[in-house]
Design an enzyme around this catalytic site. Structure first.
Site, PDB file in Angstrom:
ATOM      1  N   ASP A 142     -10.066 -11.460   5.427  1.00 18.77           N
ATOM      2  CA  ASP A 142     -11.429 -11.747   4.944  1.00 18.77           C
ATOM      3  C   ASP A 142     -11.618 -13.265   4.793  1.00 18.77           C
ATOM      4  O   ASP A 142     -12.691 -13.793   5.109  1.00 18.77           O
ATOM      5  CB  ASP A 142     -11.693 -11.080   3.583  1.00 18.77           C
ATOM      6  CG  ASP A 142     -12.295  -9.674   3.705  1.00 18.77           C
ATOM      7  OD1 ASP A 142     -11.865  -8.935   4.616  1.00 18.77           O
ATOM      8  OD2 ASP A 142     -13.168  -9.319   2.894  1.00 18.77           O
ATOM      9  N   ASP A 171      -4.475  -8.316   4.532  1.00 21.17           N
ATOM     10  CA  ASP A 171      -5.829  -7.882   4.183  1.00 21.17           C
ATOM     11  C   ASP A 171      -6.620  -9.051   3.601  1.00 21.17           C
ATOM     12  O   ASP A 171      -7.738  -9.345   4.030  1.00 21.17           O
ATOM     13  CB  ASP A 171      -5.737  -6.741   3.161  1.00 21.17           C
ATOM     14  CG  ASP A 171      -7.092  -6.305   2.670  1.00 21.17           C
ATOM     15  OD1 ASP A 171      -7.976  -6.065   3.519  1.00 21.17           O
ATOM     16  OD2 ASP A 171      -7.292  -6.215   1.441  1.00 21.17           O
ATOM     17  N   TYR A 200       0.861  -1.185   0.000  1.00 18.05           N
ATOM     18  CA  TYR A 200       0.000   0.000   0.000  1.00 18.05           C
ATOM     19  C   TYR A 200       0.895   1.232   0.000  1.00 18.05           C
ATOM     20  O   TYR A 200       1.386   1.656   1.042  1.00 18.05           O
ATOM     21  CB  TYR A 200      -0.878   0.023   1.251  1.00 18.05           C
ATOM     22  CG  TYR A 200      -2.036  -0.946   1.237  1.00 18.05           C
ATOM     23  CD1 TYR A 200      -1.908  -2.214   0.673  1.00 18.05           C
ATOM     24  CD2 TYR A 200      -3.251  -0.604   1.807  1.00 18.05           C
ATOM     25  CE1 TYR A 200      -2.965  -3.107   0.679  1.00 18.05           C
ATOM     26  CE2 TYR A 200      -4.316  -1.491   1.820  1.00 18.05           C
ATOM     27  CZ  TYR A 200      -4.163  -2.738   1.250  1.00 18.05           C
ATOM     28  OH  TYR A 200      -5.208  -3.611   1.267  1.00 18.05           O
ATOM     29  N   LYS A 249       5.772 -14.445  -0.391  1.00 24.77           N
ATOM     30  CA  LYS A 249       5.614 -14.782  -1.811  1.00 24.77           C
ATOM     31  C   LYS A 249       6.948 -14.530  -2.495  1.00 24.77           C
ATOM     32  O   LYS A 249       7.035 -13.875  -3.536  1.00 24.77           O
ATOM     33  CB  LYS A 249       4.488 -13.938  -2.434  1.00 24.77           C
ATOM     34  CG  LYS A 249       4.100 -14.337  -3.847  1.00 24.77           C
ATOM     35  CD  LYS A 249       3.565 -15.758  -3.983  1.00 24.77           C
ATOM     36  CE  LYS A 249       3.571 -16.198  -5.441  1.00 24.77           C
ATOM     37  NZ  LYS A 249       3.208 -17.636  -5.601  1.00 24.77           N
ATOM     38  N   ASP A 259      -0.041 -18.426  -1.393  1.00 19.16           N
ATOM     39  CA  ASP A 259      -1.013 -19.282  -2.093  1.00 19.16           C
ATOM     40  C   ASP A 259      -1.246 -20.572  -1.305  1.00 19.16           C
ATOM     41  O   ASP A 259      -2.382 -20.967  -1.031  1.00 19.16           O
ATOM     42  CB  ASP A 259      -0.588 -19.539  -3.555  1.00 19.16           C
ATOM     43  CG  ASP A 259       0.896 -19.843  -3.734  1.00 19.16           C
ATOM     44  OD1 ASP A 259       1.647 -19.851  -2.730  1.00 19.16           O
ATOM     45  OD2 ASP A 259       1.315 -20.076  -4.890  1.00 19.16           O
TER      46      ASP A 259
HETATM   47  C1  IPM Z   1      -9.435  -3.251   5.340  1.00 19.50           C
HETATM   48  C2  IPM Z   1      -9.843  -2.638   4.029  1.00 19.50           C
HETATM   49  C3  IPM Z   1      -8.861  -1.553   3.621  1.00 19.50           C
HETATM   50  C4  IPM Z   1      -7.480  -2.161   3.568  1.00 19.50           C
HETATM   51  C5  IPM Z   1      -9.182  -0.923   2.265  1.00 19.50           C
HETATM   52  C6  IPM Z   1     -10.597  -0.401   2.245  1.00 19.50           C
HETATM   53  C7  IPM Z   1      -8.204   0.137   1.872  1.00 19.50           C
HETATM   54  O1  IPM Z   1      -9.976  -3.624   3.058  1.00 19.50           O
HETATM   55  O2  IPM Z   1      -9.298  -2.529   6.337  1.00 19.50           O
HETATM   56  O3  IPM Z   1      -9.289  -4.475   5.384  1.00 19.50           O
HETATM   57  O4  IPM Z   1      -7.158  -2.904   2.645  1.00 19.50           O
HETATM   58  O5  IPM Z   1      -6.714  -1.903   4.488  1.00 19.50           O
HETATM   59 MN    MN Z   2      -9.907  -5.634   3.836  1.00 22.34          MN
END
Ligand code: IPM
Ligand code: MN
Ligand code: NAD
Length: 352
Positions: A242, A238, A136, A181, A214
């Site tokens: 999820d 990130d 980022y 990676k 992966d």
């Molecule tokens: C998170 C979100 C953010 C990130 C995005 C919205 C920039 O996905 O907090 O997980 O990737 O940090």
């Molecule tokens: Mn996220």
């Protein structure tokens, strides 16, 4: 003795405006159990503010936040505004200005919540995501023919997040996985591997395993109990967070803390998920990730009994209901919030 703590609340966009109020009532009640009072300042920053003023927050917004003990954040993101404006106008500047270099993202299974995995029982892991650098970055650019994006990893940035993760691992099982990676990304990731290994070597009793992202994604789905603490770069952390949230049953359960471990600046507590525009305005968002982020905030503010009471109340509601639609129920955000608050009362009563 009563403690008063100043907290900045930023509900933000979409479901943020629904789940933050539901969480605040729970947090206030839990803090009171431990003799603390939270003094909330609510900021109406986000996409509406952007439409009105051209900015996600005022120019002195970060200064205003700096005067608080913690920041309680919902989410930002609006389908009509590019994410580069909304996220890089509020969330990312906050993480960076306050040097919140650890993004702590626990994931665990709960009795009463089915996991989509064939063998998903007993997951209990923590992702320690680097939160201020890495993939980022604003370095790079794009024209019609070419886009470049420079990932910047520093020894300071990698070693400090690795140290935090190693310390956490030493307090848990001693098992630490570093997500890498280095077979495909040949400059930054071998550097990450080297600095993580050097840092973790200082921790006697912590066993480090370096796993390619992966294969690690597959391991999370196939053998999730093999994982305890995972340290990952900004992007990989990130994505894995999820995935881990989905593996334990819903993104609506996943809490997180953006920590400045040195406490030189406020830390931010927010769910892993975003503003969920697809369900916003319907009152059906699961508030539990926001509420659980509140428990992480109270723990950071050294109110461990209040935090523990919230965690117990969440467990009780997940076991007995009510549940929002993401967990197969038909309850509203407000009903689930009220049920957690009521379960807190019951917990307090049981102790009295
Ligand atoms: C998170 C979100 C953010 C990130 C995005 C919205 C920039 O996905 O907090 O997980 O990737 O940090
Ligand atoms: Mn996220
Ligand atoms: P999202 O996390 O908002 O939603 C993904 C899916 O999960 C959706 O189907 C949504 O309905 C569901 N979901 C999320 N939270 C839920 C909850 N509490 N209860 C029930 N269901 C829930 O991800 P997205 O759709 O990719 O992103 C939407 C916007 O949010 C984008 O602008 C994105 O950039 C932004 N975003 C912001 C943050 C943040 O502010 N921290 C984090 C992630 C995404």
């Amino acid at each position: 003795m009563s403690r008063t703590l100043r907290i900045a609340a930023i509900p933000g966009d979409g479901i943020g405006g629904e789940i933050v109020p539901a969480a605040i009532q729970v947090i206030d009640r839990a803090a009171a159990l431990e003799g603390a009072r939270l003094q909330w300042t609510e900021y109406d920053w986000g996409s509406e503010h952007y439409r009105r003023t051209g900015r996600m927050m005022p120019a002195d917004g970060l200064e205003a936040l700096a005067a608080h003990e913690a920041i309680f954040f919902g989410a930002v993101g609006d389908p009509e505004i590019p994410d580069v404006e909304t996220l890089w106008g509020l969330l990312i500047p906050m993480r960076r200005a306050f040097d919140q270099y650890v993004n702590l993202r626990p994931a665990r299974t709960f009795p009463g919540v089915p996991t989509p995995l064939a063998d998903g029982a007993g997951i209990d892991l923590v992702i320690v995501r680097e939160n201020t650098e890495g993939e980022y970055s604003s370095e790079g650019g794009a024209d019609e023919e070419l886009a470049t994006q420079v990932a910047r990893f520093t020894r300071r940035g990698v070693s400090r997040v690795a140290r935090y993760a190693a310390q956490l691992a030493s307090e848990r099982s001693g098992r630490l996985v570093s997500c890498t990676k280095s077979n495909g990304i040949i400059h930054t990731m071998p550097f990450w591997d080297r600095v993580v290994a050097e840092t973790v070597a200082e921790f006697v009793g912590v066993e480090l395993r370096s796993v390619l992202v992966d294969a690690l994604s597959a391991e999370l789905v196939l053998r999730p109990r093999s994982l305890d603490v995972i340290v990952a770069s900004n992007l990989f952390g990130d994505i894995l967070s999820d995935l881990a949230a989905a593996c334990v049953g819903s993104l609506g359960l996943a809490a997180s803390a953006n920590l400045n471990p040195e406490r030189a600046h406020p830390s931010t507590f927010e769910p892993v998920h975003g503003s969920a525009p697809d369900i916003a305005g319907r009152g059906i968002a699961n508030p539990l990730a926001q509420i659980a982020s509140g428990a992480m905030m109270l723990r950071h503010l050294e109110l461990p009994r209040a935090a523990g009471a919230i965690d117990a109340a969440i467990e009780a509601v997940l076991r007995d209901g009510p549940r929002t639609p993401d967990l197969g129920g038909s309850a509203s955000t407000a009903e689930v919030g009220a049920a957690v608050a009521a379960a807190l009362g019951a917990a307090a009563g049981a102790r009295a």
